[in-house]
Each structure stands twice: as C-alpha cells, then as structure tokens.
Design a protein around this motif. Sequence first.
Motif, mmCIF file in Angstrom:
data_model
loop_
_atom_site.group_PDB
_atom_site.id
_atom_site.type_symbol
_atom_site.label_atom_id
_atom_site.label_comp_id
_atom_site.label_asym_id
_atom_site.label_seq_id
_atom_site.Cartn_x
_atom_site.Cartn_y
_atom_site.Cartn_z
ATOM 1 N N GLY A 58 0.600 -1.744 -0.292
ATOM 2 C CA GLY A 58 -0.242 -0.037 -0.257
ATOM 3 C C GLY A 58 1.024 1.232 0.112
ATOM 4 N N SER A 59 1.174 1.155 0.412
ATOM 5 C CA SER A 59 3.018 2.380 -0.130
ATOM 6 C C SER A 59 2.891 3.038 -1.484
ATOM 7 C CB SER A 59 4.689 1.705 0.431
ATOM 8 O OG SER A 59 5.324 0.886 -1.038
ATOM 9 N N GLY A 60 2.571 2.641 -2.516
ATOM 10 C CA GLY A 60 2.434 2.985 -3.955
ATOM 11 C C GLY A 60 3.837 2.769 -4.659
ATOM 12 N N LYS A 61 4.751 1.986 -3.942
ATOM 13 C CA LYS A 61 5.661 1.435 -4.581
ATOM 14 C C LYS A 61 5.691 0.750 -6.125
ATOM 15 C CE LYS A 61 5.672 -2.782 -2.634
ATOM 16 N NZ LYS A 61 4.645 -2.964 -1.861
ATOM 17 N N THR A 62 4.393 0.004 -6.584
ATOM 18 C CA THR A 62 4.135 -0.206 -8.135
ATOM 19 C C THR A 62 3.689 1.186 -8.208
ATOM 20 O OG1 THR A 62 3.648 -2.564 -7.111
ATOM 21 C CG2 THR A 62 3.289 -1.866 -8.656
ATOM 22 N N ALA A 63 2.773 1.745 -8.257
ATOM 23 C CA ALA A 63 2.133 2.177 -8.996
ATOM 24 C C ALA A 63 3.215 3.315 -9.760
ATOM 25 C CB ALA A 63 0.895 2.922 -8.741
ATOM 26 N N LEU A 64 3.629 3.819 -8.506
ATOM 27 C CA LEU A 64 5.071 4.584 -8.518
ATOM 28 C C LEU A 64 5.916 4.363 -9.546
ATOM 29 C CD1 LEU A 64 6.154 7.724 -7.896
ATOM 30 C CD2 LEU A 64 7.600 6.255 -6.252
ATOM 31 N N SER A 65 6.911 3.005 -9.198
ATOM 32 C CA SER A 65 8.136 2.905 -10.408
ATOM 33 C C SER A 65 7.522 2.595 -11.881
ATOM 34 C CB SER A 65 8.128 1.288 -10.033
ATOM 35 O OG SER A 65 7.708 0.166 -9.201
ATOM 36 N N GLU A 66 6.344 2.180 -12.113
ATOM 37 C CA GLU A 66 5.142 1.622 -13.448
ATOM 38 C C GLU A 66 5.737 2.541 -14.032
ATOM 39 O OE1 GLU A 66 2.498 -1.134 -15.294
ATOM 40 O OE2 GLU A 66 2.110 -0.352 -13.180
ATOM 41 N N GLU A 67 5.278 4.208 -13.402
ATOM 42 C CA GLU A 67 4.848 4.982 -14.113
ATOM 43 C C GLU A 67 5.955 6.142 -13.856
ATOM 44 O OE1 GLU A 67 1.492 7.550 -15.964
ATOM 45 O OE2 GLU A 67 1.306 5.633 -14.795
ATOM 46 N N LEU A 68 6.606 6.014 -13.274
ATOM 47 C CA LEU A 68 8.375 6.715 -13.705
ATOM 48 C C LEU A 68 8.903 5.974 -14.637
ATOM 49 C CD1 LEU A 68 9.249 7.727 -10.600
ATOM 50 C CD2 LEU A 68 8.412 9.187 -12.072
ATOM 51 N N VAL A 69 9.053 4.274 -14.741
ATOM 52 C CA VAL A 69 9.915 3.953 -15.664
ATOM 53 C C VAL A 69 9.224 4.282 -17.422
ATOM 54 C CG1 VAL A 69 10.267 1.685 -16.430
ATOM 55 C CG2 VAL A 69 10.664 2.141 -14.087
ATOM 56 N N ARG A 70 7.642 3.935 -17.500
ATOM 57 C CA ARG A 70 7.266 4.117 -18.441
ATOM 58 C C ARG A 70 7.025 5.243 -18.862
ATOM 59 N NH1 ARG A 70 2.634 6.624 -20.567
ATOM 60 N NH2 ARG A 70 2.324 7.554 -18.414
ATOM 61 N N VAL A 71 6.861 6.531 -18.250
ATOM 62 C CA VAL A 71 6.953 7.908 -18.817
ATOM 63 C C VAL A 71 8.353 7.899 -19.353
ATOM 64 C CG1 VAL A 71 7.432 10.340 -18.491
ATOM 65 C CG2 VAL A 71 5.230 8.285 -17.408
ATOM 66 N N PHE A 72 9.407 7.980 -18.131
ATOM 67 C CA PHE A 72 10.961 8.591 -18.844
ATOM 68 C C PHE A 72 11.437 7.535 -19.824
ATOM 69 C CE2 PHE A 72 15.085 9.979 -18.205
ATOM 70 C CZ PHE A 72 15.513 10.787 -16.736
ATOM 71 N N SER A 73 11.490 5.816 -19.853
ATOM 72 C CA SER A 73 12.562 5.226 -20.637
ATOM 73 C C SER A 73 11.103 4.977 -22.119
ATOM 74 C CB SER A 73 12.509 3.996 -19.242
ATOM 75 O OG SER A 73 11.764 3.464 -19.509
ATOM 76 N N GLY A 74 9.671 4.601 -21.484
ATOM 77 C CA GLY A 74 9.100 4.272 -22.800
ATOM 78 C C GLY A 74 9.232 2.391 -22.572
ATOM 79 N N SER A 75 9.374 1.693 -21.404
ATOM 80 C CA SER A 75 10.028 0.749 -21.085
ATOM 81 C C SER A 75 8.464 0.036 -20.090
ATOM 82 C CB SER A 75 11.043 0.476 -20.864
ATOM 83 O OG SER A 75 11.060 -1.321 -20.239
ATOM 84 N N HIS A 76 7.846 -1.001 -20.332
ATOM 85 C CA HIS A 76 6.763 -1.818 -20.068
ATOM 86 C C HIS A 76 8.114 -3.316 -19.816
ATOM 87 C CE1 HIS A 76 3.103 -2.222 -17.515
ATOM 88 N NE2 HIS A 76 3.001 -3.247 -18.355
ATOM 89 N N GLY A 193 5.347 11.598 -25.687
ATOM 90 C CA GLY A 193 6.362 12.199 -26.561
ATOM 91 C C GLY A 193 7.652 11.998 -25.609
ATOM 92 N N PHE A 194 8.081 12.147 -24.426
ATOM 93 C CA PHE A 194 9.155 12.044 -23.659
ATOM 94 C C PHE A 194 9.829 10.988 -23.547
ATOM 95 C CE2 PHE A 194 11.767 12.139 -19.561
ATOM 96 C CZ PHE A 194 12.054 13.604 -19.049
ATOM 97 N N ALA A 195 9.439 10.330 -23.243
ATOM 98 C CA ALA A 195 11.155 8.671 -23.807
ATOM 99 C C ALA A 195 11.382 8.845 -24.730
ATOM 100 C CB ALA A 195 10.095 7.353 -23.864
ATOM 101 N N HIS A 196 10.637 8.889 -25.874
ATOM 102 C CA HIS A 196 11.521 9.781 -27.557
ATOM 103 C C HIS A 196 12.310 10.807 -27.564
ATOM 104 C CE1 HIS A 196 11.318 10.939 -31.723
ATOM 105 N NE2 HIS A 196 11.211 9.377 -32.047
ATOM 106 N N ALA A 197 11.876 11.762 -26.637
ATOM 107 C CA ALA A 197 12.718 13.132 -26.841
ATOM 108 C C ALA A 197 14.468 13.050 -26.002
ATOM 109 C CB ALA A 197 12.145 13.924 -25.946
ATOM 110 N N TYR A 198 13.603 12.350 -24.884
ATOM 111 C CA TYR A 198 15.010 12.376 -24.108
ATOM 112 C C TYR A 198 16.023 11.470 -24.904
ATOM 113 C CZ TYR A 198 18.343 10.721 -20.244
ATOM 114 O OH TYR A 198 19.248 10.593 -19.615
ATOM 115 N N LEU A 199 15.805 10.021 -25.602
ATOM 116 C CA LEU A 199 16.614 9.247 -25.902
ATOM 117 C C LEU A 199 16.932 10.053 -27.208
ATOM 118 C CD1 LEU A 199 14.117 5.783 -25.903
ATOM 119 C CD2 LEU A 199 16.806 6.754 -24.708
ATOM 120 N N THR A 200 16.522 10.524 -27.951
ATOM 121 C CA THR A 200 16.906 11.213 -28.912
ATOM 122 C C THR A 200 18.510 12.287 -28.508
ATOM 123 O OG1 THR A 200 14.822 10.833 -30.534
ATOM 124 C CG2 THR A 200 16.738 12.385 -30.993
#
Length: 220
Positions: A58-76, A193-200
Amino acid sequence: NSTLFVKKAPVDPVEVFNAMYGSQHPAVVGPILAWLAAAPLRSRFREFPILSIAGASGSGKTALSEELVRVFSGSHITTNLTSSTPHGVMGFIASSNGFPVRFDEYRPGARQDAKEALDQVLRDAYTGQVSAKGGQNRTNLNQVNLIKTDAPIIVTGEDNFTETSHTDRMILVRLLSSEQGTLGALQDLKTEGFAHAYLTSLLSGLVFDDTAVTEIYTPT
C-alpha cells in the motif's frame, strides 16, 4: 511492440520532468529519476547498480515505479515473481541492455525458485558479466546456459535486500506509507513523447568511434 512505448509526439519535457519529480518525496523520486536517466547508457559502463524500490503493502511503490519507468524510458518490460519461473526471469534479464527491466513482487509470497534465480543473477548484472545457469534441454541432457546480464534492472517489493553482495551493488529506495505522493499531475499531462525526446537527445550527444559504440537491443 507491447513492451515499448517510444513514440515521437509533441511534449513539454520540462513540464513532464517537473511532474515526475513532484510525484513523491524528493529523497525517493530523485534517485529513481537519476537512475532512469543513466539506464539507456548501461552498455557504456563497466559497473551499473540495480535499482531497488521497497516499501510496505500500500505504499505505492508499484504504481510509482511503473509510471516513472513508462514515462521516462518508454519501457514496460516487466514481470512479477509470484508467477514467473526461473526460466522466465532469465529471459527477461537477457531481453535488453538499454531499456529498464522491472521485477515486481519481491516479497515472501513470491515463487521461491524464481526469487532465488533473480538473487543469483543480480550479482552478475552489476558488472554485466555472462551468467551461467545449469539445467536440462529438451532431450533431458544436462547443459549450461549462458545468459547476458547487462540489462538495467529494477526490483520492487516488500522485502529488503540484506546480503552485502546485493546491497553494495544497488541503489536502495524505501517508500513510507505515511509519505505517499500523487501521480495525478503526471497522469494528466501528455507524456507520450518524453521517452523519444530524451533518447533522441542522448543519441545526438554520443560520440561513436571504433572503441565506444552503444547498441540498444530490444526484446524479440
């Protein structure tokens, strides 16, 4: 590819980054974002730490990590240790060298064999060395399988790592239930578009020569 979401799209990178940084306490989210920023360059480092995000249910670790990883890297590229087999763990470990691979449910209720397999390979992953795994092939003959371990790895769950062989090779982040953040602002933004912009931006800044060439491979 259902495991990667890297698409060129209009985005305000500063606005998205600020929303990510404001999604939790800075002591929590700062190390996570710094690790994610370096993860695409994993193959250029001789040593690279695992990212461990731990916290009570219930601390939110899964939701936080999943969202940050998805947005920053585009990885799932993710699996959980309650249903994954040791073979599945090895397959995920070998699937990438630049996009983060996340293992969830690192806790007492996980499959013990899968958890033990992950524990072993994490030691090899710090230096990206090939991990040897014994087993039998389809004809029941003993063989040794060699697994590439140069993926940037994230482990989330309720259990803390206690062995020095793990903790000395990790960035450890602990979430407290009393300090839950909010992902609402981030989820309300156009982040595609964040992951694409960062990787580019990374690719445009890399120097390629005969001795330093980065290749990012993806799951098949």
